[in-house]
Design a protein around this motif. Structure first.
Motif, PDB file in Angstrom:
ATOM      1  N   TRP A 185       0.841  -1.190   0.000  1.00 37.12           N
ATOM      2  CA  TRP A 185       0.000   0.000   0.000  1.00 37.12           C
ATOM      3  C   TRP A 185       0.879   1.243   0.000  1.00 37.12           C
ATOM      4  CZ3 TRP A 185      -4.689  -0.081   3.918  1.00 37.12           C
ATOM      5  CH2 TRP A 185      -5.668  -0.977   3.441  1.00 37.12           C
ATOM      6  N   LEU A 186       0.567   2.166  -0.895  1.00 34.38           N
ATOM      7  CA  LEU A 186       1.112   3.514  -0.814  1.00 34.38           C
ATOM      8  C   LEU A 186       0.108   4.348  -0.042  1.00 34.38           C
ATOM      9  CD1 LEU A 186       3.086   5.822  -1.699  1.00 34.38           C
ATOM     10  CD2 LEU A 186       1.581   6.122  -3.697  1.00 34.38           C
ATOM     11  N   PRO A 226       2.803  -2.168  -6.567  1.00 31.26           N
ATOM     12  CA  PRO A 226       3.638  -3.371  -6.576  1.00 31.26           C
ATOM     13  C   PRO A 226       4.623  -3.375  -5.412  1.00 31.26           C
ATOM     14  CG  PRO A 226       3.569  -2.351  -8.762  1.00 31.26           C
ATOM     15  CD  PRO A 226       2.947  -1.383  -7.801  1.00 31.26           C
ATOM     16  N   ASN A 227       4.973  -4.550  -4.937  1.00 28.41           N
ATOM     17  CA  ASN A 227       6.028  -4.657  -3.937  1.00 28.41           C
ATOM     18  C   ASN A 227       7.313  -4.044  -4.492  1.00 28.41           C
ATOM     19  OD1 ASN A 227       4.477  -5.918  -2.004  1.00 28.41           O
ATOM     20  ND2 ASN A 227       5.065  -7.985  -2.611  1.00 28.41           N
ATOM     21  N   GLY A 228       8.059  -3.393  -3.622  1.00 32.12           N
ATOM     22  CA  GLY A 228       9.289  -2.737  -4.046  1.00 32.12           C
ATOM     23  C   GLY A 228       9.100  -1.296  -4.474  1.00 32.12           C
ATOM     24  N   THR A 229       7.846  -0.834  -4.507  1.00 30.63           N
ATOM     25  CA  THR A 229       7.575   0.562  -4.866  1.00 30.63           C
ATOM     26  C   THR A 229       8.217   1.506  -3.851  1.00 30.63           C
ATOM     27  OG1 THR A 229       5.499   0.039  -5.981  1.00 30.63           O
ATOM     28  CG2 THR A 229       5.739   2.280  -5.142  1.00 30.63           C
ATOM     29  N   LYS A 230       8.742   2.630  -4.327  1.00 31.20           N
ATOM     30  CA  LYS A 230       9.272   3.676  -3.459  1.00 31.20           C
ATOM     31  C   LYS A 230       8.324   4.875  -3.491  1.00 31.20           C
ATOM     32  CE  LYS A 230      14.085   2.314  -4.185  1.00 31.20           C
ATOM     33  NZ  LYS A 230      15.434   2.740  -4.676  1.00 31.20           N
ATOM     34  N   ALA A 231       8.112   5.477  -2.331  1.00 26.84           N
ATOM     35  CA  ALA A 231       7.168   6.590  -2.246  1.00 26.84           C
ATOM     36  C   ALA A 231       7.555   7.726  -3.187  1.00 26.84           C
ATOM     37  CB  ALA A 231       7.084   7.093  -0.807  1.00 26.84           C
ATOM     38  N   GLU A 232       8.860   7.947  -3.365  1.00 26.66           N
ATOM     39  CA  GLU A 232       9.298   9.051  -4.214  1.00 26.66           C
ATOM     40  C   GLU A 232       9.002   8.810  -5.691  1.00 26.66           C
ATOM     41  OE1 GLU A 232      13.122   6.807  -2.878  1.00 26.66           O
ATOM     42  OE2 GLU A 232      11.176   7.408  -2.010  1.00 26.66           O
ATOM     43  N   ASP A 233       8.630   7.568  -6.039  1.00 25.97           N
ATOM     44  CA  ASP A 233       8.237   7.288  -7.428  1.00 25.97           C
ATOM     45  C   ASP A 233       6.847   7.834  -7.752  1.00 25.97           C
ATOM     46  OD1 ASP A 233      10.617   5.918  -7.731  1.00 25.97           O
ATOM     47  OD2 ASP A 233       9.721   3.950  -7.348  1.00 25.97           O
ATOM     48  N   TRP A 234       6.154   8.316  -6.728  1.00 22.90           N
ATOM     49  CA  TRP A 234       4.780   8.779  -6.910  1.00 22.90           C
ATOM     50  C   TRP A 234       4.673  10.274  -6.563  1.00 22.90           C
ATOM     51  CZ3 TRP A 234       0.222   6.134  -8.327  1.00 22.90           C
ATOM     52  CH2 TRP A 234       0.414   4.792  -8.670  1.00 22.90           C
ATOM     53  N   PRO A 235       4.884  11.149  -7.544  1.00 20.27           N
ATOM     54  CA  PRO A 235       4.637  12.584  -7.317  1.00 20.27           C
ATOM     55  C   PRO A 235       3.173  12.821  -6.948  1.00 20.27           C
ATOM     56  CG  PRO A 235       5.754  12.205  -9.426  1.00 20.27           C
ATOM     57  CD  PRO A 235       5.313  10.863  -8.919  1.00 20.27           C
ATOM     58  N   ASP A 236       2.912  13.942  -6.326  1.00 20.98           N
ATOM     59  CA  ASP A 236       1.567  14.227  -5.824  1.00 20.98           C
ATOM     60  C   ASP A 236       0.508  14.137  -6.920  1.00 20.98           C
ATOM     61  OD1 ASP A 236       2.976  14.675  -3.555  1.00 20.98           O
ATOM     62  OD2 ASP A 236       2.276  16.730  -3.229  1.00 20.98           O
ATOM     63  N   SER A 264       4.097   6.988   2.480  1.00 18.49           N
ATOM     64  CA  SER A 264       4.826   5.807   2.949  1.00 18.49           C
ATOM     65  C   SER A 264       4.316   4.592   2.204  1.00 18.49           C
ATOM     66  CB  SER A 264       4.650   5.610   4.462  1.00 18.49           C
ATOM     67  OG  SER A 264       3.285   5.409   4.777  1.00 18.49           O
ATOM     68  N   VAL A 265       5.153   3.565   2.141  1.00 20.87           N
ATOM     69  CA  VAL A 265       4.779   2.315   1.488  1.00 20.87           C
ATOM     70  C   VAL A 265       4.793   1.204   2.531  1.00 20.87           C
ATOM     71  CG1 VAL A 265       5.387   0.606  -0.256  1.00 20.87           C
ATOM     72  CG2 VAL A 265       5.659   3.051  -0.751  1.00 20.87           C
ATOM     73  N   THR A 266       3.711   0.443   2.610  1.00 21.62           N
ATOM     74  CA  THR A 266       3.562  -0.619   3.598  1.00 21.62           C
ATOM     75  C   THR A 266       3.381  -1.963   2.906  1.00 21.62           C
ATOM     76  OG1 THR A 266       2.461   0.916   5.126  1.00 21.62           O
ATOM     77  CG2 THR A 266       2.196  -1.445   5.560  1.00 21.62           C
ATOM     78  N   PRO A 267       4.327  -2.895   3.083  1.00 24.80           N
ATOM     79  CA  PRO A 267       4.125  -4.252   2.555  1.00 24.80           C
ATOM     80  C   PRO A 267       2.972  -4.934   3.286  1.00 24.80           C
ATOM     81  CG  PRO A 267       6.434  -3.858   3.102  1.00 24.80           C
ATOM     82  CD  PRO A 267       5.650  -2.733   3.698  1.00 24.80           C
ATOM     83  N   MET A 268       2.343  -5.868   2.635  1.00 24.77           N
ATOM     84  CA  MET A 268       1.174  -6.559   3.190  1.00 24.77           C
ATOM     85  C   MET A 268       1.580  -7.956   3.624  1.00 24.77           C
ATOM     86  SD  MET A 268      -1.340  -4.322   2.587  1.00 24.77           S
ATOM     87  CE  MET A 268      -2.914  -5.065   2.208  1.00 24.77           C
ATOM     88  N   ARG A 269       1.245  -8.287   4.888  1.00 18.54           N
ATOM     89  CA  ARG A 269       1.659  -9.591   5.409  1.00 18.54           C
ATOM     90  C   ARG A 269       0.692 -10.048   6.478  1.00 18.54           C
ATOM     91  NH1 ARG A 269       6.686 -10.730   9.206  1.00 18.54           N
ATOM     92  NH2 ARG A 269       6.416  -8.509   9.592  1.00 18.54           N
ATOM     93  N   SER A 270       0.483 -11.357   6.565  1.00 21.95           N
ATOM     94  CA  SER A 270      -0.212 -11.983   7.685  1.00 21.95           C
ATOM     95  C   SER A 270       0.797 -12.865   8.414  1.00 21.95           C
ATOM     96  CB  SER A 270      -1.377 -12.856   7.211  1.00 21.95           C
ATOM     97  OG  SER A 270      -2.382 -12.086   6.609  1.00 21.95           O
TER      98      SER A 270
END
Length: 392
Positions: A185-186, A226-236, A264-270
């Motif tokens: 999640w972004l 996608p996993n591995g996404t960086k927040a800075e890859d997403w301009p406003d 922020s980017v949060t990986p998804m896990r159980s």
């Protein structure tokens, strides 16, 4: 240093447990590795089950919550450019949820604890829990450059998934169940009033989106990435354009835009750690289990653990019986696995599957259409979302 209950971790689980124990006369000490300022800045969940609100009231920690919390009577599901409201009170006999940021809960609990006790030590980094299978567990911790010990009758690990408490469990006696999801999640915070009255869960071919809020003036929004996404890859502008696309419906609705203040980017896990007790060491919250945020269960599961622990310690203090504490792991895990299942189902239903095909797509739509067409199916979602009863 000696106490009855040594609590490792000063997040919401550890702080709430300390307050509940203090109110029934059980002595405890909380060790928190970070500074007060750091703990009060951590951004986390903000959707509270009704039982969580009741637990905070029982701890005397709901004054601001009752004034500033936003009571929600349902959620909205969006798919195929249509909107569907799930009415929680009508489906659950009156139950609701409340938006109140975890950051604010922590601030409230810290202020109470520093004013009235019990002891809360910041910058006290736990190193190990030793002798958990004895009658006097010892927590070794580092404070102001010196190693100290906390000798307790019981130790509770509320120190998260990267903490040290669960390292004290014998490897042969532990089983950990883990599921990693193939997306993240972004999340963004924006200084703009929410565009909706309740949370919006949107399923779209391009990926999931969630519209939430922190206050009447601050929106919290999420995009599946996608996993591995960086927040800075997403301009406003890219964030807002993608949110617009995923929330789009046929009809009169507009996504409000405003300044984005955090990303922020949060990986998804159980993950579930069994058991949750070894000797006189007990785990609560993220130290024992993690769920993806889709079902809004992380904080609420931590609070349900604490409610069971508090009841157990109160019973022990009042009667000398450890009946509830002896059943703690079994009781908590009943609710943990149901919340894990619900979070998994919500996540699979709403997210675009990277390896999915047309069949997966149709199955997701079939589940969503069942929920929005059947009172029975909608009631099942509402019961889980507002919180299943404690198994006490």
């Amino acid at each position: 240093m000696h106490t009855t209950v040594g609590i490792v971790g000063g997040g919401p689980a550890g702080l709430l447990l300390a307050r509940l124990l203090h109110r029934v006369g059980v002595d405890c000490v909380v060790l928190e590795s970070m500074t007060r300022a750091h703990v009060e800045r951590r951004q986390r969940a903000g959707m509270l089950e009704q039982g969580t609100v009741e637990a905070l009231r029982a701890a005397g920690a709901a004054h601001r919550l009752d004034v500033e919390g936003l009571v929600h009577h349902g959620i909205e599901l969006r798919f195929d450019r249509t909107r569907h409201h799930i009415d929680f009170p009508a489906l659950t006999g009156g139950r609701t949820v409340t938006v109140y940021a975890q950051t604010e809960i922590v601030k409230d609990l810290i202020a109470l604890q520093l004013a009235h006790g019990p002891r809360l030590l910041f910058e006290a980094r736990a190193l190990a829990v030793e002798r958990p299978d004895s009658g006097a567990p010892v927590v070794r911790f580092l404070r102001e450059g010196r190693e100290e010990t906390l000798v307790c009758e019981w130790a509770v690990g509320c120190d998260g998934s990267h903490g040290i408490a669960r390292d004290a469990f014998p490897a042969a006696a532990v089983r950990t169940y883990t599921h990693d999801y193939p997306y993240s999640w972004l999340g963004v915070l924006a200084d703009v009033p929410p565009s909706c009255d309740e949370l919006v869960y949107a399923r779209h071919e391009r990926g999931f989106a969630l519209h939430s809020m922190r206050s009447p003036k601050v929106s919290r929004l999420y995009l599946q990435v996608p996993n591995g996404t960086k927040a800075e890859d997403w301009p406003d502008d890219r964030v807002w354009d993608e949110l617009d696309a995923r929330f789009a419906v046929d009809g009169d609705w507009t996504l409000r835009r405003g300044p984005i203040t955090a990303k922020s980017v949060t990986p998804m896990r159980s993950q579930v750690h069994e058991p949750m007790r070894h000797g006189r060491l007990l785990l609560a919250g993220d130290a024992a289990h993690i769920v993806p945020p889709t079902g809004a269960k992380g904080l609420n599961l931590a609070v349900s653990d604490v409610r069971i622990l508090a009841a157990g310690f109160a019973e022990l203090h009042a009667t000398g019986s450890a009946r509830i504490l002896d059943q703690y792991s079994e009781l908590s895990l009943q609710r943990v696995w149901q919340a894990t299942r619900f979070s998994y189902d919500m996540t699979r239903m709403l997210h675009a599957q990277p390896d999915g095909d047309a069949f997966d797509h149709r199955m997701q739509l079939a589940r969503l259409r069942r929920i929005t067409a059947s009172r029975h199916a909608a009631a099942e979602l509402a019961a889980n979302y507002t919180g299943l009863p404690l198994p006490l």
